[in-house]
Motif scaffolding. Sequence first.
Motif, short mmCIF file in Angstrom:
data_model
loop_
_atom_site.label_atom_id
_atom_site.label_comp_id
_atom_site.label_asym_id
_atom_site.label_seq_id
_atom_site.Cartn_x
_atom_site.Cartn_y
_atom_site.Cartn_z
N ALA A 50 -10.28 6.54 27.06
CA ALA A 50 -9.09 5.94 27.66
C ALA A 50 -8.69 6.62 28.96
CB ALA A 50 -7.93 5.99 26.67
N SER A 51 -9.06 7.88 29.12
CA SER A 51 -8.74 8.61 30.34
C SER A 51 -9.99 9.02 31.11
CB SER A 51 -7.90 9.86 30.01
OG SER A 51 -6.65 9.49 29.46
N THR A 52 -11.13 8.41 30.78
CA THR A 52 -12.37 8.60 31.53
C THR A 52 -13.04 7.24 31.64
OG1 THR A 52 -12.65 10.84 30.67
CG2 THR A 52 -14.57 9.83 31.70
N TRP A 53 -12.79 6.54 32.73
CA TRP A 53 -13.33 5.19 32.90
C TRP A 53 -14.72 5.20 33.52
CZ3 TRP A 53 -8.49 2.22 35.22
CH2 TRP A 53 -7.43 2.32 34.32
N ARG A 54 -15.03 6.27 34.23
CA ARG A 54 -16.38 6.53 34.72
C ARG A 54 -16.80 7.88 34.16
NH1 ARG A 54 -20.82 3.82 37.00
NH2 ARG A 54 -20.04 2.08 38.22
N HIS A 55 -18.00 7.96 33.65
CA HIS A 55 -18.48 9.24 33.11
C HIS A 55 -19.91 9.47 33.56
CE1 HIS A 55 -20.75 11.40 29.79
NE2 HIS A 55 -20.04 12.33 30.39
N VAL A 56 -20.14 10.56 34.26
CA VAL A 56 -21.49 10.94 34.66
C VAL A 56 -22.09 11.80 33.57
CG1 VAL A 56 -22.91 12.08 36.38
CG2 VAL A 56 -20.87 10.85 37.10
N ALA A 57 -23.03 11.23 32.86
CA ALA A 57 -23.69 11.95 31.76
C ALA A 57 -24.76 12.88 32.32
CB ALA A 57 -24.31 10.96 30.79
N ASP A 130 -21.97 6.31 33.71
CA ASP A 130 -21.71 5.24 32.74
C ASP A 130 -20.34 4.63 32.99
OD1 ASP A 130 -22.18 3.56 30.64
OD2 ASP A 130 -21.90 5.06 29.07
N VAL A 131 -20.18 3.38 32.51
CA VAL A 131 -18.94 2.64 32.75
C VAL A 131 -18.88 1.48 31.78
CG1 VAL A 131 -19.90 0.99 34.43
CG2 VAL A 131 -17.52 1.75 34.68
N CYS A 191 -12.31 0.75 32.17
CA CYS A 191 -12.58 0.36 33.56
C CYS A 191 -12.14 -1.08 33.82
CB CYS A 191 -14.08 0.48 33.83
SG CYS A 191 -14.68 -0.40 35.28
N THR A 192 -11.48 -1.27 34.95
CA THR A 192 -11.07 -2.62 35.38
C THR A 192 -11.96 -3.12 36.52
OG1 THR A 192 -9.53 -1.80 37.05
CG2 THR A 192 -8.68 -2.04 34.81
N MET A 193 -12.96 -2.35 36.89
CA MET A 193 -13.77 -2.59 38.09
C MET A 193 -12.86 -2.70 39.31
SD MET A 193 -17.09 -5.14 38.68
CE MET A 193 -17.85 -4.81 37.10
N CYS A 194 -11.77 -1.91 39.27
CA CYS A 194 -10.78 -1.88 40.36
C CYS A 194 -10.37 -3.31 40.74
CB CYS A 194 -11.33 -1.14 41.57
SG CYS A 194 -11.46 0.66 41.35
N TYR A 195 -9.83 -4.01 39.75
CA TYR A 195 -9.44 -5.41 39.94
C TYR A 195 -8.51 -5.58 41.14
CZ TYR A 195 -7.53 -10.03 38.72
OH TYR A 195 -7.13 -11.34 38.74
N ASP A 196 -7.60 -4.63 41.33
CA ASP A 196 -6.69 -4.74 42.46
C ASP A 196 -7.43 -4.64 43.79
OD1 ASP A 196 -7.32 -2.10 41.87
OD2 ASP A 196 -5.36 -1.31 42.46
N ARG A 197 -8.44 -3.80 43.85
CA ARG A 197 -9.24 -3.69 45.08
C ARG A 197 -10.06 -4.95 45.30
NH1 ARG A 197 -10.04 1.49 47.32
NH2 ARG A 197 -12.13 0.87 48.04
N LEU A 198 -10.63 -5.51 44.23
CA LEU A 198 -11.42 -6.74 44.37
C LEU A 198 -10.56 -7.86 44.95
CD1 LEU A 198 -13.60 -6.89 41.11
CD2 LEU A 198 -14.03 -5.70 43.27
#
Length: 309
Positions: A50-57, A130-131, A191-198
């Motif tokens: 919930a507080s990590t929407w992108r995670h680099v494994a 990951d996302v 992740c929202t895929m940055c809906y506001d930016r899109l």
Amino acid sequence: MAERVGFFTDTSVCIGCKACEVACKEWNDVPDDGFVFRATSYDNTGGLGASTWRHVAFIEQRVPAPASAPASAPASAPASAPGDGGSGGPSGAGEPPADSVGPGVETGPDGERPGAVAGGPVDRWLMASDVCKHCTHAACLDVCPTGALFRTEFETVVVQADVCNGCGYCVPACPYGVIDRREDDGRAFKCTMCYDRLRGGLEPACAKACPTESIQFGPLDELLARAEERVTELHGQGRTEARLYGADPTDGVGGDGAFFLLMDEPEVYGLPPDPVVTTRDLPAMWGWAAGAALSMAGVMAAAFLRGKR
């Protein structure tokens, strides 16, 4: 309806810088997740939540010394992993080829590999950002009772935090284990895929911040074609382990809006090898429930009529 967009993550050029994680948190005002240092890994976030929407494994693969190696063999010359193209043991001692060490990992001036830890030197680091997969058939949408989860005009899947009631049905419904709830208020986030930016004509923050273009954003059809070309290129270089994950529209979720080029089996990255939409049996279950209800109603009606005679 706008053109469907998505992410193509090429893990073969990911350097593990975690710039995408930072950019995601900064733009979306995602709180920190504890800054946990795990003694078994350099990965300080551990997984999506919930507080990590992108995670680099960080998949840190260690290779034990071969049984036939001399006792005095230097620690900087481990055997290569099976299938990685390197040579090990007395007859082939030394560093394996660069492509077996992994992208962005080079040996130091003294021949030692970076990241050596207790238990053996790191032979290869696989890194992957990951996302949320933004599935074509998203089970989370099927189970949400409040409409907090919805599909946007870009065919992405977004959670409206102000509508979420914290029921948690979406958490087990996700075949990838992406969605989670925050402990402080119980609401679900991802992740929202940055809906506001899109909506403003901008690319997502993570893709904008990626220095190696490991994370690529754009129309999904264009990304799929680009990914196929990249796999062909890697195969031509002898890196036959390269494969696409989440790009097949005939898989169990109808393909993903965020797919990946992997350099090993999906399980190595913590991904399910054959994901399926977890609500695939819901129509049949509702049909059985309706049939049972009608049968019960018929029995009760017959008993009522019989009692009136």
